[in-house]
Write an enzyme that holds these catalytic residues in place. Structure first.
Site, PDB file in Angstrom:
ATOM      1  N   HIS A 386       0.834  -1.200   0.000  1.00  0.00           N
ATOM      2  CA  HIS A 386       0.000   0.000   0.000  1.00  0.00           C
ATOM      3  C   HIS A 386       0.869   1.250   0.000  1.00  0.00           C
ATOM      4  CE1 HIS A 386      -2.941   3.010   1.330  1.00  0.00           C
ATOM      5  NE2 HIS A 386      -2.101   3.319   2.301  1.00  0.00           N
ATOM      6  N   HIS A 391       1.333   5.490  -2.015  1.00  0.00           N
ATOM      7  CA  HIS A 391       1.843   6.794  -1.558  1.00  0.00           C
ATOM      8  C   HIS A 391       3.071   7.291  -2.312  1.00  0.00           C
ATOM      9  CE1 HIS A 391      -0.797   7.504   1.872  1.00  0.00           C
ATOM     10  NE2 HIS A 391      -0.681   6.231   2.181  1.00  0.00           N
ATOM     11  N   GLU A 431      -5.497   9.783   1.184  1.00  0.00           N
ATOM     12  CA  GLU A 431      -5.869   8.369   1.122  1.00  0.00           C
ATOM     13  C   GLU A 431      -6.978   8.090   0.104  1.00  0.00           C
ATOM     14  OE1 GLU A 431      -4.486   5.828   2.279  1.00  0.00           O
ATOM     15  OE2 GLU A 431      -3.180   6.529   3.886  1.00  0.00           O
ATOM     16  N   SER A 450      -4.334   1.673  -4.520  1.00  0.00           N
ATOM     17  CA  SER A 450      -3.808   0.363  -4.123  1.00  0.00           C
ATOM     18  C   SER A 450      -4.927  -0.608  -3.763  1.00  0.00           C
ATOM     19  CB  SER A 450      -2.846   0.513  -2.934  1.00  0.00           C
ATOM     20  OG  SER A 450      -3.516   1.061  -1.813  1.00  0.00           O
TER      21      SER A 450
END
Length: 557
Positions: A386, A391, A431, A450
């Site tokens: 993730h 990110h 997010e 993701s």
């Protein structure tokens, strides 16, 4: 330095060392930064109240020094003096009086205030700390006008203190004539005695301790340099799959042992160390390959252009390859070259406050463990897949990196309630954020990029799409059991940053901070000298900018 240390100890005193463990009341379900922040606020309040109640009870049980204590009283209605009395003559409670509107301004004198508990704890560390002379700011509200000021000055003198600053203003509170701000140099033990003594008279509406050595005794400690993130490890927690029967790795003893092994490596990390190399297994690399291929397939159509551009750059530099998981060190080096961000290994999820604080230094706390092979497209908590696929690409984009850092800077010194709001803004942007790109809506949130299931849901016509507005986003309820019914769409990263800056300016934090890239320190802009230095630096930058513009305007020879 001792005042700063006391502020840090104050933070540690109220810290949750097992904030997310089931035995501490945290539900074993999907983890989220927002829920973590809310849970932390509740437990911190409960812990703080317990600490304060215990300190107040102890203060009531302990007898004051038997020698003498000073109190302030009227004598013959026109004589002001300090009267020395034995402890057994002191009133145990303030004199009762007829309730009035003034009572709303009167502090609860039955016990110590939170500031005094912090001061008392600092004084009790050692005889030297008790006798150390500190500079404190005290506010006294005068009911009867400036005639009461002489009593205060005599009391300070009687407790061997020195007044270094004194100012007054007409009070805006009913029943109070003047508010007096006084800065005094005095031993900690005497300072506590002074405050208690001044409270014995009804001439003063309230007596409040504001700061010690110019450090607000209630202000939360926060790191000023990246090395101080090491001091936040007591708030670090491991996610333990053996505690949650619904975790994909619950029945897999080999997986649980692997998670423990990687967590211990991260716990041992200290600032300045090279990021530990993890020899990922064939199974872990297989899990990475499955998610990598799916993300690469979907990003072309659904990811924002900034994400796609960096993703391709990572492929060109052979950091993103489907055969193996990237190492955090090579990814950290890539980010440093592009935006100055670096990575720090984390054993598990940090508290919301500590995680956001790291962003202020352009440091992203990243896990190194991998989700279970039985659930490659979903994980109950963030893992390195993730972090890497979600990110890292956008942290290499200058505009997005700046936005992330500004969220981190806004969190430093913020209240628990404001941390909740910042966490919610982070959740719905970094997010699960969407942005406009020409006439289409694209994803830039790491949780979407993701997790292909929620990505397809987010860009469909099923959820509601709202324009990003930090004030409303910060209080939007978060859905943690299913896909979000609402997503926020930014016009651009620059537009999101500008709106965020305006919103942050309304926060209650009484100071401003900036990150100095030369010293890699966070500076609190709380003095004229610091502002002068900053203005000088900005003038230099503006000079370079002006020269560059003039040279561009010159015709070619």
């Amino acid at each position: 330095m001792m005042a700063v240390a006391a502020a840090q100890k104050n933070r540690e005193m109220f810290a949750i060392k097992k904030s997310y463990s089931i035995e501490n009341g945290y539900p074993s379900r999907r983890r989220s930064l927002v829920d973590d922040a809310r849970f932390e606020t509740i437990v911190v309040k409960q812990t703080k109240q317990t600490v304060l109640d215990e300190a107040r009870a102890k203060a009531n049980e302990d007898k004051l020094p038997q020698e003498v204590q000073q109190t302030v009283e009227d004598q013959d209605n026109d004589e002001e003096e300090i009267r020395m009395v034995a402890v057994d003559e002191l009133p145990q409670k303030p004199e009762e009086h007829v309730p009035s509107a003034n009572d709303e301004e009167k502090e609860d004198d039955a016990g110590l205030t939170e500031e005094e508990v912090v001061l008392q704890n600092a004084a009790s560390e050692s005889p030297e700390a008790e006798k150390e002379v500190v500079r404190a700011a005290v506010v006294v509200r005068l009911r009867d006008g400036m005639g009461s000021l002489g009593r205060i000055l005599k009391a300070v003198e009687g407790y061997h203190g020195t007044v270094v600053h004194l100012e007054s203003r007409q009070s805006r509170s009913d029943g109070i004539a003047f508010d007096v701000l006084m800065k005094v140099d005095m031993a900690r033990s005497n300072l506590l005695q002074l405050i208690r003594s001044l409270r014995q008279t009804q001439s003063f509406g309230s007596v409040s301790l504001l700061s010690e050595n110019n450090v607000n005794v209630k202000a939360p400690w926060f790191p000023k340099h990246a090395s101080e993130l090491d001091n936040c490890n007591h708030l670090m927690t491991k996610y333990e799959p053996d505690l949650d029967m619904n975790h994909p790795g619950f029945a897999d003893q080999v997986y649980r042992a692997r998670r423990k092994e990687i967590a211990e490596i991260a716990f041992a990390y200290r600032y300045g160390d090279p990021i530990p190399h993890i020899d990922y297994t064939e199974t872990e690399n297989k899990t990475w390959a499955a998610v990598f291929n799916r993300v690469k397939e979907l990003m072309v159509k659904h990811a924002c252009s900034e994400y796609i551009a960096v993703f391709k750059k990572l492929e060109n530099e052979k950091i993103f390859v489907k055969e193996r998981l990237p190492q955090l060190q090579e990814m950290s080096d890539f980010l440093r070259r592009n935006t100055g961000f670096t990575l720090r290994p984390a054993a598990g999820l940090l508290t919301a406050r500590d995680f956001l604080a790291s962003l202020a230094f352009r440091i992203f706390q990243s896990t190194q463990y991998v989700r279970h092979i039985n659930s490659p497209y979903h994980t109950p908590e963030p893992d390195c897949i993730h972090e890497l696929l979600g990110h890292m690409p956008l942290l290499a984009d200058p505009s997005f990196a700046q936005f992330s850092q500004e969220i981190g800077l806004a969190s430093l010194g913020a209240s628990d309630e404001e941390i909740e709001k910042l966490s919610t803004v982070y959740w719905f942007t970094v997010e699960f954020g969407l942005c406009k790109e020409k006439d289409e809506v694209k994803a830039y949130g790491a949780g979407l990029l993701s997790a292909y299931g929620e990505l397809l849901h987010a860009i469909s016509d099923k959820p509601e799409h709202r324009a990003f507005d930090p004030a409303s986003t910060a209080v939007q309820p978060y859905q943690d059991q299913e896909y979000q019914p609402i997503y926020y769409v930014a016009e651009s990263f620059e537009d999101a940053k500008e709106k965020f800056r305006r919103w942050v300016s309304t926060m209650s934090r009484p100071f401003e901070v900036r990150f100095n890239p030369h010293t890699e320190r966070v500076e609190v802009l709380d003095s004229v000298d610091k502002l002068d230095t900053l203005v000088a630096q900005l003038n230099t930058e503006l000079l370079h900018l002006t020269n560059a513009i003039e040279k561009l305007r010159q015709p070619f020879c």
